[in-house]
Design a protein around this motif. Structure first.
Motif, short mmCIF file in Angstrom:
data_model
loop_
_atom_site.label_atom_id
_atom_site.label_comp_id
_atom_site.label_asym_id
_atom_site.label_seq_id
_atom_site.Cartn_x
_atom_site.Cartn_y
_atom_site.Cartn_z
N VAL A 1 128.98 45.16 51.40
CA VAL A 1 130.39 44.97 51.06
C VAL A 1 130.82 46.08 50.10
O VAL A 1 130.15 46.32 49.09
CB VAL A 1 130.63 43.60 50.41
CG1 VAL A 1 132.09 43.43 50.01
CG2 VAL A 1 130.19 42.47 51.34
N GLY B 1 136.97 41.02 55.34
CA GLY B 1 136.47 40.94 53.98
C GLY B 1 137.03 39.75 53.23
O GLY B 1 137.30 38.70 53.83
N ASN C 1 135.13 50.60 45.10
CA ASN C 1 134.29 51.44 45.95
C ASN C 1 132.79 51.32 45.69
O ASN C 1 132.01 52.13 46.18
CB ASN C 1 134.72 52.91 45.86
CG ASN C 1 136.20 53.08 46.11
OD1 ASN C 1 136.75 52.47 47.01
ND2 ASN C 1 136.85 53.88 45.27
N THR D 1 133.47 47.14 47.42
CA THR D 1 134.46 46.49 46.57
C THR D 1 135.71 47.34 46.44
O THR D 1 135.77 48.49 46.88
CB THR D 1 133.88 46.25 45.16
OG1 THR D 1 133.71 47.52 44.50
CG2 THR D 1 132.54 45.54 45.23
N SER D 2 136.72 46.76 45.79
CA SER D 2 137.99 47.47 45.62
C SER D 2 137.84 48.71 44.74
O SER D 2 138.68 49.61 44.79
CB SER D 2 139.03 46.53 45.01
OG SER D 2 138.57 45.97 43.79
N ASP E 1 137.66 43.24 48.89
CA ASP E 1 136.28 43.66 49.10
C ASP E 1 136.05 43.68 50.60
O ASP E 1 136.19 42.65 51.27
CB ASP E 1 135.30 42.70 48.42
CG ASP E 1 135.30 42.81 46.91
OD1 ASP E 1 136.08 43.62 46.38
OD2 ASP E 1 134.53 42.08 46.27
N GLU E 2 135.72 44.86 51.16
CA GLU E 2 135.63 45.01 52.61
C GLU E 2 134.19 44.91 53.07
O GLU E 2 133.31 45.62 52.59
CB GLU E 2 136.22 46.35 53.04
CG GLU E 2 136.24 46.50 54.55
CD GLU E 2 137.09 47.66 55.01
OE1 GLU E 2 137.00 48.00 56.21
OE2 GLU E 2 137.83 48.24 54.19
N SER F 1 124.16 45.71 43.20
CA SER F 1 124.94 46.92 43.40
C SER F 1 124.03 48.06 43.84
O SER F 1 122.88 48.17 43.38
CB SER F 1 125.66 47.31 42.10
OG SER F 1 126.28 48.57 42.24
N LYS G 1 139.53 38.74 49.47
CA LYS G 1 140.32 39.18 48.33
C LYS G 1 140.02 38.30 47.13
O LYS G 1 140.08 37.08 47.19
CB LYS G 1 141.81 39.12 48.65
CG LYS G 1 142.26 40.07 49.73
CD LYS G 1 143.75 39.95 50.01
CE LYS G 1 144.19 40.93 51.08
NZ LYS G 1 145.64 40.78 51.39
N TRP H 1 132.66 54.06 54.10
CA TRP H 1 132.40 53.97 52.66
C TRP H 1 132.93 55.22 51.94
O TRP H 1 133.57 55.12 50.89
CB TRP H 1 130.90 53.80 52.45
CG TRP H 1 130.46 53.60 51.03
CD1 TRP H 1 131.22 53.23 49.96
CD2 TRP H 1 129.13 53.74 50.55
NE1 TRP H 1 130.44 53.13 48.82
CE2 TRP H 1 129.16 53.44 49.15
CE3 TRP H 1 127.91 54.08 51.14
CZ2 TRP H 1 128.01 53.49 48.36
CZ3 TRP H 1 126.78 54.10 50.35
CH2 TRP H 1 126.84 53.82 48.97
#
Length: 454
Positions: free
Chosen positions: A313, A293, A318, A315-316, A301-302, A251, A295, A449
């Motif tokens: 990436v 992305g 952010n 994530t959902s 997750d984009e 992360s 799911k 982002w």
């Protein structure tokens, strides 16, 4: 940054010269045809999320005042008003923002394409015709390609049995020609004069692929440093990029990083398996891949950036996750910083500046002087000039920029044509920091982002 320049003078000349005949020609008794709104399509593959400009002053430049509010949609389409159908159209496929349905992930280089007024498509062929001051029939003759295919939606034409084989060839040539447009047009008129020759070289390699029985949807041609054309691998889709591979993920959010550390994950076509240090599955969940992305249980997750070296990436919730196949189990591998990496260069840096689990995407521009060791640090519209140096340990040190404290960052061996990954301080078990000289890519990724994090 490789970026197509439309060579305003030659393009404006081409579009003026190829704009069609006078609507009042003939016997003089024909009633004028009332203009209507028109749908145009941007194609390499279909370009999704590209900017659209109506070139009302016909100067071949995507002027800011000519930009439409709408982007191209999931089919690469945009509607042009009746009043604007009399003007050429310029499409800007933006690095970090636009998707090409031929390829996985977002584009990493900005490319512009153009077409004359009245065209239903904007493609590499309409662009090449404008640059070379040719009509599409003349271009088709020079390239020995069918005019009815290169002047239309050659992607859709692959489903037409009457022209399917020709359309597959044209599509392969087009995606390869786009690479060459992006790397040569901005350099000089002499380079643009070589585009017809290079286009024919591309066609020769595509013909070889046809003779070899290759699948043309997988054919992409590029030129090496010696100028020879040859096939290169097609960029993978998101699913192809992840499936069957094990990634190390970190992360970029300090709170999540402290809580989760390094996570190792193996992707299948239907599941993700989190692994412990011994490679044993400790958690798994189903996954469904999309164009941009995947799911999982918590939403989409984009994938905002994808490359062989590493992938970003959002994530959902952010959080931006850094994925790499490179083994970073014991931290990043450092390399020495040198003055040549920075002097005279402008670098763009994006990172998560949050101290909580809520992402705070942040962006800064670093303009390094070419002779002295000073850098202009530009953030939120404010500029500070700071001294910088390279330490004996091979680290970049920007003096006093962190509320009076020095900012110490170390380059790593994770590097590609777009980014260099750094880490902060002396511990290589750290959050990754991204630096690039590609302004369009950096700004687009930051904007995406940031928008997701709001």
């Amino acid at each position: 940054m490789k970026k197509i320049g439309l060579l305003a003078a030659s393009v404006a000349l081409a579009l003026t010269g190829c704009g069609g005949s006078d609507s009042n020609s003939g016997n003089g008794n024909t009633a004028p045809v009332e203009a209507t709104d028109a749908v145009i399509k941007a194609i390499d593959g279909y370009l999704v999320g590209a900017e659209v400009y109506v070139d009302r002053n016909k100067n071949g430049i995507a002027d800011s005042g000519e930009k439409l509010s709408a982007l191209t949609d999931a089919k690469g389409e945009v509607t042009i008003s009746a009043a604007d159908t009399q003007f050429p159209v310029i499409i800007r496929a933006i690095a970090g923002k636009t998707y090409d349905t031929d390829k996985g992930g977002r584009l990493t280089q900005t490319v512009e394409m153009t077409a004359e007024a009245g065209s239903k498509v904007v493609t590499p062929f309409t662009t090449l015709a404008a640059i070379e001051n040719l009509s599409l029939p003349e271009l088709a003759a020079k390239l020995n390609l069918p005019e009815e295919v290169i002047s239309g939606d050659y992607v859709a034409s692959k489903a037409d049995t009457d022209v399917a084989e020709e359309a597959k060839k044209v599509h392969a040539v087009a995606r390869s020609l786009t690479l060459e447009l992006g790397s040569t047009i901005s350099e000089s008129q002499n380079e643009s004069d070589k585009l017809i020759t290079k286009s024919n070289d591309i066609i020769t390699v595509v013909d070889t692929a046809i003779n070899n029985g290759d699948e043309l949807d997988d054919v992409l041609i590029s030129f090496d440093d010696s100028g020879s054309a040859s096939q290169i691998p097609m960029p993978p889709t998101v699913k192809e990029h992840f499936t069957g591979k094990t990634f190390y993920s970190v992360s970029t959010n300090e709170s999540y990083f402290k809580r989760e550390g390094l996570v190792t994950a193996t992707f299948t076509d239907t599941e993700v398996h989190d692994l412990d240090d011994n490679g044993k599955v400790i958690e798994e969940w189903p996954i469904t891949y999309t164009t941009n992305g995947f799911k999982g249980g918590d939403g989409l997750d984009e994938v905002i950036y994808m490359s062989d070296a590493f992938t970003m990436v959002v994530t959902s919730d952010n959080d931006m996750i850094f994925y790499t196949e490179t083994d970073i189990d014991n931290g990043f591998t450092a390399k020495d910083a040198t003055e040549a990496m920075f002097k005279g260069k402008t670098l763009y840096h994006l990172w998560d500046d949050s101290t909580t689990s809520k992402a705070r995407p942040t962006f800064v521009t670093l303009k390094f002087d070419a002779t002295e060791n000073v850098v202009n640090v530009i953030e939120d519209g404010e500029t500070r000039q700071q001294d910088w140096s390279i330490s004996d340990a091979g680290q970049m040190v920007i003096k006093g920029v962190m509320d009076g404290d020095d900012w110490v960052i170390q380059p790593t061996t994770l590097i590609n044509d777009d980014f260099t990954v750094f880490y902060e301080g002396t511990s290589n078990e750290s959050i990754p920091y991204f630096f690039t000289d590609n302004q369009d890519l950096a700004v687009s990724l930051y904007d995406e982002w940031y928008s997701l994090a709001q």
